[in-house]
Design a protein around this motif. Structure first.
Motif, mmCIF file in Angstrom:
data_model
loop_
_atom_site.group_PDB
_atom_site.id
_atom_site.type_symbol
_atom_site.label_atom_id
_atom_site.label_comp_id
_atom_site.label_asym_id
_atom_site.label_seq_id
_atom_site.Cartn_x
_atom_site.Cartn_y
_atom_site.Cartn_z
ATOM 1 N N LEU B 152 0.827 -1.206 0.000
ATOM 2 C CA LEU B 152 0.000 0.000 0.000
ATOM 3 C C LEU B 152 0.865 1.260 0.000
ATOM 4 O O LEU B 152 0.620 2.208 -0.763
ATOM 5 N N GLY B 153 1.900 1.246 0.844
ATOM 6 C CA GLY B 153 2.823 2.386 0.916
ATOM 7 C C GLY B 153 3.518 2.618 -0.419
ATOM 8 O O GLY B 153 3.730 3.766 -0.836
ATOM 9 N N THR B 154 3.865 1.515 -1.103
ATOM 10 C CA THR B 154 4.532 1.627 -2.402
ATOM 11 C C THR B 154 3.599 2.304 -3.404
ATOM 12 O O THR B 154 4.005 3.201 -4.136
ATOM 13 N N VAL B 155 2.329 1.869 -3.412
ATOM 14 C CA VAL B 155 1.361 2.452 -4.360
ATOM 15 C C VAL B 155 1.155 3.936 -4.045
ATOM 16 O O VAL B 155 1.170 4.780 -4.946
ATOM 17 N N TRP B 156 1.001 4.266 -2.775
ATOM 18 C CA TRP B 156 0.795 5.668 -2.385
ATOM 19 C C TRP B 156 1.984 6.538 -2.777
ATOM 20 O O TRP B 156 1.825 7.641 -3.281
ATOM 21 N N THR B 157 3.183 6.011 -2.518
ATOM 22 C CA THR B 157 4.383 6.794 -2.830
ATOM 23 C C THR B 157 4.541 6.953 -4.332
ATOM 24 O O THR B 157 4.921 8.015 -4.817
ATOM 25 N N VAL B 207 2.266 -0.486 -14.528
ATOM 26 C CA VAL B 207 3.464 -0.598 -13.683
ATOM 27 C C VAL B 207 3.072 -1.000 -12.265
ATOM 28 O O VAL B 207 3.709 -1.853 -11.637
ATOM 29 N N LEU B 208 1.976 -0.393 -11.759
ATOM 30 C CA LEU B 208 1.546 -0.691 -10.388
ATOM 31 C C LEU B 208 1.043 -2.126 -10.255
ATOM 32 O O LEU B 208 1.329 -2.795 -9.261
ATOM 33 N N VAL B 209 0.306 -2.599 -11.278
ATOM 34 C CA VAL B 209 -0.173 -3.989 -11.237
ATOM 35 C C VAL B 209 1.021 -4.942 -11.208
ATOM 36 O O VAL B 209 1.092 -5.850 -10.371
ATOM 37 N N LEU B 210 1.986 -4.699 -12.101
ATOM 38 C CA LEU B 210 3.180 -5.566 -12.141
ATOM 39 C C LEU B 210 3.947 -5.501 -10.823
ATOM 40 O O LEU B 210 4.370 -6.522 -10.278
ATOM 41 N N GLY B 211 4.117 -4.282 -10.314
ATOM 42 C CA GLY B 211 4.875 -4.092 -9.066
ATOM 43 C C GLY B 211 4.237 -4.798 -7.897
ATOM 44 O O GLY B 211 4.911 -5.526 -7.156
ATOM 45 N N THR B 212 2.923 -4.607 -7.722
ATOM 46 C CA THR B 212 2.261 -5.222 -6.565
ATOM 47 C C THR B 212 2.192 -6.744 -6.713
ATOM 48 O O THR B 212 2.315 -7.468 -5.733
ATOM 49 N N ARG B 213 2.039 -7.221 -7.969
ATOM 50 C CA ARG B 213 2.030 -8.676 -8.200
ATOM 51 C C ARG B 213 3.371 -9.281 -7.813
ATOM 52 O O ARG B 213 3.431 -10.302 -7.149
ATOM 53 N N SER B 214 4.455 -8.605 -8.224
ATOM 54 C CA SER B 214 5.783 -9.167 -7.913
ATOM 55 C C SER B 214 6.070 -9.071 -6.415
ATOM 56 O O SER B 214 6.676 -9.973 -5.841
#
Lengths: 92, 228
Positions: B152-157, B207-214
């Motif tokens: 969540l923090g990653t997505v917000w940032t 990018v966010l979908v890939l990032g959170t999936r990984s």
């Protein structure tokens, strides 16, 4: 016996020192804004490291800044406050 | 732009380091005035974005800012914070760290409260030192519990438009723009190039979908390895 009782006291002091440092980091920007709001307009632009107004004043909070005209319907602060309340009520 | 956006992990690392450290200090059973510290430390989270921007942009001001006033008091030359990439980026990171650590602190305090006390008692009976208890009980349990908050923090940032737009404004010369602020510029300040802005929005989503999936994949792998 003395050495045993001193350990936790020193530990507690270090703990408070670290937490106070963190509190300073957390509150400094907020205090800086508050000090800016409570400074007279001419002093507001003076660079200062300590977030305390030298001569506290309510100049910046005077009604003139929040009002466009003398008519109540032109009272901007009131309009904006009402808008904020309406938006927050609608969000509920 | 993508490079600056991808420096988000640095921000997350700072959020985690400060937030987890403070949570560990605040969750010590002996520490008194915990409630007061907690309230004071959550303050940045309660401050509206524009106040944050006003505070930090003002504090980094070349002439009137508090940071330069401190530097001058220490005998250091004042810095034009938004004149070069490194200092403008550092100003954004400092603002974002200030904004983000309370969330990580609150989540970690909750996660720490969820760790069963029996584990520590059993470890103490087995002769584990407090340091060993931290490495072998607290940290692994925190990893499992705080994983979603890191995502969540990653997505917000990643989408931290307010800090970039209001504090550095992309200065110098657009060098500190991130994907969301760049999308805004295409849509509203460059002759309404909505197509480009929409393309950016799709790119950000991807990018966010890939990032959170990984992120969740690596978390699941670690959990599986830990269970073996």
């Amino acid at each position: 016996m003395r050495a045993l009782s001193q350990g936790p006291v020193v530990d507690e002091r270090a703990l408070h020192a670290v937490l106070l440092l963190a509190v300073c980091f957390a509150l400094y920007p907020v205090l800086w804004v508050v000090s800016l709001a409570l400074s007279p307009s001419v002093h507001a632009v003076v660079p200062r490291a300590i977030p305390l107004p030298e001569a506290p004043s309510l100049d910046e909070l005077s009604c003139d800044h929040f009002r466009q005209g003398t008519n109540l319907r032109e009272w901007l602060f009131g309009r904006q406050l009402l808008n904020s309340i309406l938006v927050s009520v609608r969000r509920r | 732009v993508l490079l600056v956006t991808c420096c988000g992990p640095l921000n997350i690392a700072l959020h985690l380091a400060i937030g987890v450290s403070l949570a560990l200090l605040l969750s010590r059973p002996r520490s008194s005035s915990r409630a007061l510290y907690r309230v004071l430390l959550i303050m940045p989270w309660a401050v509206p974005s524009y106040v944050t921007a006003l505070a930090w942009k003002g504090m980094f001001h070349r002439q009137f800012g508090a940071i330069n006033a401190m530097l001058v008091a220490l005998g250091v030359e004042p810095v034009s914070w938004f004149a070069q990439f490194s200092t403008a980026f550092a100003a954004n990171v400092a603002t974002n760290a200030w904004l983000g650590f309370p969330f990580m602190m609150v989540v970690t305090i909750g996660a720490l409260a969820g760790i069963p006390k029996d584990l520590y008692e059993a470890a103490a009976v087995d002769g584990a030192t407090p340091w060993q208890q931290f490495w072998h009980i607290t940290l692994p349990m925190l990893q499992a519990l705080a994983g979603p908050s890191v995502s969540l923090g990653t997505v917000w940032t990643f989408n931290q438009f307010n800090v970039i737009f209001l504090v550095s404004g992309g200065e110098p010369d657009g060098a500190t723009e991130i994907l969301v602020s760049e999308a805004y510029r295409w849509a509203f300040t460059r002759q309404a190039q909505y197509g480009y802005a929409a393309a950016y929005a799709v790119l950000i989503f991807g990018v966010l979908v890939l990032g959170t999936r990984s992120l969740s994949g690596s978390r699941r792998r670690r959990t599986r390895e830990g269970a073996r």
